[in-house]
Design a protein around this motif. Structure first.
Motif, PDB file in Angstrom:
ATOM      1  N   LEU A   1       1.098  -0.802  -0.023  1.00  0.00           N
ATOM      2  CA  LEU A   1       0.530  -0.024  -0.186  1.00  0.00           C
ATOM      3  C   LEU A   1       0.966   1.547   0.193  1.00  0.00           C
ATOM      4  O   LEU A   1       1.877   1.097   1.247  1.00  0.00           O
ATOM      5  CB  LEU A   1      -0.733   0.294   1.148  1.00  0.00           C
ATOM      6  CG  LEU A   1      -1.760   1.022   0.996  1.00  0.00           C
ATOM      7  CD1 LEU A   1      -2.975   1.386   0.213  1.00  0.00           C
ATOM      8  CD2 LEU A   1      -2.951   0.982   2.326  1.00  0.00           C
ATOM      9  N   TYR A   2       0.754   2.500  -0.850  1.00  0.00           N
ATOM     10  CA  TYR A   2       2.070   3.457  -1.136  1.00  0.00           C
ATOM     11  C   TYR A   2       1.170   4.085  -1.058  1.00  0.00           C
ATOM     12  O   TYR A   2       0.204   5.083  -1.526  1.00  0.00           O
ATOM     13  CB  TYR A   2       2.627   3.196  -2.531  1.00  0.00           C
ATOM     14  CG  TYR A   2       2.700   2.513  -2.967  1.00  0.00           C
ATOM     15  CD1 TYR A   2       4.396   2.473  -2.965  1.00  0.00           C
ATOM     16  CD2 TYR A   2       2.816   0.741  -2.954  1.00  0.00           C
ATOM     17  CE1 TYR A   2       5.407   1.444  -3.193  1.00  0.00           C
ATOM     18  CE2 TYR A   2       3.698   0.063  -3.782  1.00  0.00           C
ATOM     19  CZ  TYR A   2       4.976   0.268  -3.731  1.00  0.00           C
ATOM     20  OH  TYR A   2       5.718  -0.950  -3.841  1.00  0.00           O
ATOM     21  N   ILE A   3       1.042   4.684   0.155  1.00  0.00           N
ATOM     22  CA  ILE A   3      -0.061   6.454   0.555  1.00  0.00           C
ATOM     23  C   ILE A   3       1.276   7.554   0.119  1.00  0.00           C
ATOM     24  O   ILE A   3       2.489   7.812   0.021  1.00  0.00           O
ATOM     25  CB  ILE A   3       0.606   6.331   1.559  1.00  0.00           C
ATOM     26  CG1 ILE A   3      -0.117   5.246   3.020  1.00  0.00           C
ATOM     27  CG2 ILE A   3       0.082   8.184   2.696  1.00  0.00           C
ATOM     28  CD1 ILE A   3       0.104   5.424   3.936  1.00  0.00           C
ATOM     29  N   VAL A   4       0.433   8.222  -1.223  1.00  0.00           N
ATOM     30  CA  VAL A   4       0.795   8.637  -2.054  1.00  0.00           C
ATOM     31  C   VAL A   4       0.071  10.717  -1.847  1.00  0.00           C
ATOM     32  O   VAL A   4      -0.691  10.801  -2.032  1.00  0.00           O
ATOM     33  CB  VAL A   4       0.385   8.682  -3.719  1.00  0.00           C
ATOM     34  CG1 VAL A   4       1.327   9.603  -4.249  1.00  0.00           C
ATOM     35  CG2 VAL A   4       1.283   7.148  -4.097  1.00  0.00           C
TER      36      VAL A   4
ATOM     37  N   THR B   1       2.755  -4.615   3.192  1.00  0.00           N
ATOM     38  CA  THR B   1       3.924  -3.516   3.380  1.00  0.00           C
ATOM     39  C   THR B   1       2.903  -2.146   3.477  1.00  0.00           C
ATOM     40  O   THR B   1       2.890  -2.075   1.890  1.00  0.00           O
ATOM     41  CB  THR B   1       5.348  -4.224   2.437  1.00  0.00           C
ATOM     42  OG1 THR B   1       5.404  -5.546   2.608  1.00  0.00           O
ATOM     43  CG2 THR B   1       6.107  -2.665   2.746  1.00  0.00           C
ATOM     44  N   ILE B   2       3.779  -1.404   4.029  1.00  0.00           N
ATOM     45  CA  ILE B   2       2.916  -0.113   3.684  1.00  0.00           C
ATOM     46  C   ILE B   2       4.437   0.837   3.531  1.00  0.00           C
ATOM     47  O   ILE B   2       4.868   1.081   4.320  1.00  0.00           O
ATOM     48  CB  ILE B   2       2.548   0.685   5.304  1.00  0.00           C
ATOM     49  CG1 ILE B   2       1.522  -0.662   5.645  1.00  0.00           C
ATOM     50  CG2 ILE B   2       1.781   1.441   5.161  1.00  0.00           C
ATOM     51  CD1 ILE B   2       0.440  -0.887   4.778  1.00  0.00           C
ATOM     52  N   HIS B   3       3.943   2.222   2.565  1.00  0.00           N
ATOM     53  CA  HIS B   3       5.061   2.903   1.835  1.00  0.00           C
ATOM     54  C   HIS B   3       4.949   4.639   1.821  1.00  0.00           C
ATOM     55  O   HIS B   3       3.023   4.372   1.869  1.00  0.00           O
ATOM     56  CB  HIS B   3       5.318   2.829   0.508  1.00  0.00           C
ATOM     57  CG  HIS B   3       6.032   1.039   0.457  1.00  0.00           C
ATOM     58  ND1 HIS B   3       7.002   0.773   0.316  1.00  0.00           N
ATOM     59  CD2 HIS B   3       5.092   0.392  -0.065  1.00  0.00           C
ATOM     60  CE1 HIS B   3       7.040  -0.644   0.013  1.00  0.00           C
ATOM     61  NE2 HIS B   3       5.769  -0.894  -0.252  1.00  0.00           N
ATOM     62  N   SER B   4       4.846   4.917   2.806  1.00  0.00           N
ATOM     63  CA  SER B   4       4.869   6.194   1.751  1.00  0.00           C
ATOM     64  C   SER B   4       5.377   6.893   0.884  1.00  0.00           C
ATOM     65  O   SER B   4       7.019   7.197   1.573  1.00  0.00           O
ATOM     66  CB  SER B   4       4.747   7.192   3.813  1.00  0.00           C
ATOM     67  OG  SER B   4       4.409   8.170   3.422  1.00  0.00           O
ATOM     68  N   ILE B   5       4.676   8.375   0.463  1.00  0.00           N
ATOM     69  CA  ILE B   5       5.378   9.220  -0.137  1.00  0.00           C
ATOM     70  C   ILE B   5       5.177  10.125  -0.289  1.00  0.00           C
ATOM     71  O   ILE B   5       4.591  11.334  -0.737  1.00  0.00           O
ATOM     72  CB  ILE B   5       5.232   8.139  -1.697  1.00  0.00           C
ATOM     73  CG1 ILE B   5       4.587   7.538  -2.561  1.00  0.00           C
ATOM     74  CG2 ILE B   5       6.264   9.597  -3.407  1.00  0.00           C
ATOM     75  CD1 ILE B   5       6.246   6.286  -2.180  1.00  0.00           C
TER      76      ILE B   5
ATOM     77  N   VAL C   1      -0.470  -0.720  -4.264  1.00  0.00           N
ATOM     78  CA  VAL C   1      -2.278  -0.130  -4.556  1.00  0.00           C
ATOM     79  C   VAL C   1      -1.554   1.352  -3.717  1.00  0.00           C
ATOM     80  O   VAL C   1      -1.010   1.112  -3.122  1.00  0.00           O
ATOM     81  CB  VAL C   1      -3.206  -0.783  -3.975  1.00  0.00           C
ATOM     82  CG1 VAL C   1      -4.545   0.046  -3.359  1.00  0.00           C
ATOM     83  CG2 VAL C   1      -3.590  -1.830  -3.849  1.00  0.00           C
ATOM     84  N   ALA C   2      -2.478   2.378  -4.665  1.00  0.00           N
ATOM     85  CA  ALA C   2      -1.852   4.047  -4.006  1.00  0.00           C
ATOM     86  C   ALA C   2      -3.127   3.857  -3.296  1.00  0.00           C
ATOM     87  O   ALA C   2      -3.813   4.541  -3.735  1.00  0.00           O
ATOM     88  CB  ALA C   2      -1.900   4.547  -5.417  1.00  0.00           C
ATOM     89  N   LEU C   3      -3.058   4.813  -2.083  1.00  0.00           N
ATOM     90  CA  LEU C   3      -3.710   5.693  -2.407  1.00  0.00           C
ATOM     91  C   LEU C   3      -3.614   7.435  -1.526  1.00  0.00           C
ATOM     92  O   LEU C   3      -2.503   7.794  -1.228  1.00  0.00           O
ATOM     93  CB  LEU C   3      -4.404   5.481  -0.583  1.00  0.00           C
ATOM     94  CG  LEU C   3      -4.772   6.092   1.022  1.00  0.00           C
ATOM     95  CD1 LEU C   3      -6.210   6.026   0.125  1.00  0.00           C
ATOM     96  CD2 LEU C   3      -4.409   5.642   2.161  1.00  0.00           C
TER      97      LEU C   3
END
Length: 283
Positions: A13-16, A113-117, A85-87
């Motif tokens: 999950l990508y927090i964009v 896995t959580i990613h923050s952009i 998946v982008a949020l």
């Protein structure tokens, strides 16, 4: 020199963060994630679809907002276990006064896995523009619409020893400033609007001064309100601040105008200040 090599996004999950004004503020990494995401969860497909159109590509969009159901989160979590998946929110950094924290929490519990952009955030930009202390700040979001609930929340905020940050609508800003003045005293503040857009503006002054200004001129656009902390014990008192402001104004203005400017800034009576100036001169 360390060189970062960008790879195709892995499942997760990508927090964009997306632009809050100028579309040029979107980072290269954010663009790559959006372009290669299997799915983009967004508040409004029209807003996010417009951003993607500007970027020159299309991706599957699914709505995720305050009304999202558990089944909506389950769908996104299942997709994030298989691919990226982008949020996104309509603008700025997701989860900051926007939906999303439940999705992040449940996704992590499911092994995603959580990613923050990193990218634009109206809260942070407003703090950099306000010229108020930033060593400690408290972000409150929107105050309640109803006066009674709003005043109770302001009273609870009065003891927080930090700069306070709020979101506010243009039509409510004057009333909000007046309520903050009544509940917090005449603190220094800044109204920051239309961040990163053509008509970006930062107006500073005391709460009384700003309340009076916006009572006469309703602004347009999205607003972040930054309120400085209360003066600490042993610091400058209101009386000292008024005296200092009068001395500064009198250095460049005649007594009448100086009294008017300082009275407006601190919410005081102009005639009384003028009389004080003249008495001190006669003395």
């Amino acid at each position: 020199m360390n060189i970062h090599v960008t790879h195709d996004p892995e499942p997760g999950l990508y927090i964009v963060a997306t632009p809050i004004g100028n579309l040029g503020d979107l980072s290269a990494r954010a663009r790559q994630v959006l372009e290669q995401a299997d799915l983009i969860a967004c508040e409004d497909s029209r807003v996010t679809g417009g951003l993607l159109h500007h970027l020159g590509f299309k991706r599957p969009l699914v709505r995720y907002d305050d009304h999202a159901r558990p089944a909506d989160r389950e769908r996104l979590i299942s997709a994030a276990l298989q691919g990226p998946v982008a949020l996104v929110s309509d603008a700025g950094t997701p989860l900051i006064s926007d939906p999303g924290y439940r999705l992040v929490r449940e996704a992590r519990e499911a092994g995603v896995t959580i990613h923050s952009i990193p990218g634009p955030s109206a809260v942070i930009v407003a703090l950099t523009l306000a010229g108020l202390p930033t060593d400690r700040f408290y972000f409150h979001g929107f105050l309640p619409n109803k006066a009674g609930a709003r005043d109770r929340e302001i009273a609870a905020l009065a003891a927080i020893p930090a700069t306070l940050v709020f979101y506010e609508s243009a039509k409510r800003i004057a009333a909000c400033l007046a309520a903050l003045h009544a509940g917090l005293g005449n603190r220094e503040a800044a109204v920051v609007r239309e961040i990163s857009k053509k008509f970006e503006e930062t107006r500073t002054g005391t709460l009384a001064e700003l309340a009076a200004f916006y009572d006469e001129a309703t602004p347009k656009g999205e607003i972040v309100l930054v309120v400085g902390p209360a003066i600490e014990e042993g610091g400058e008192t209101d009386e000292d601040a008024v005296a200092a402001a009068l001395a500064e104004a009198l250095a460049t203005m005649p007594p009448g105008k100086a009294a008017g400017e300082v009275a407006k800034r601190f919410g005081l009576d102009r005639k009384a200040l003028y009389a004080q100036i003249m008495a001190e001169r006669d003395g």
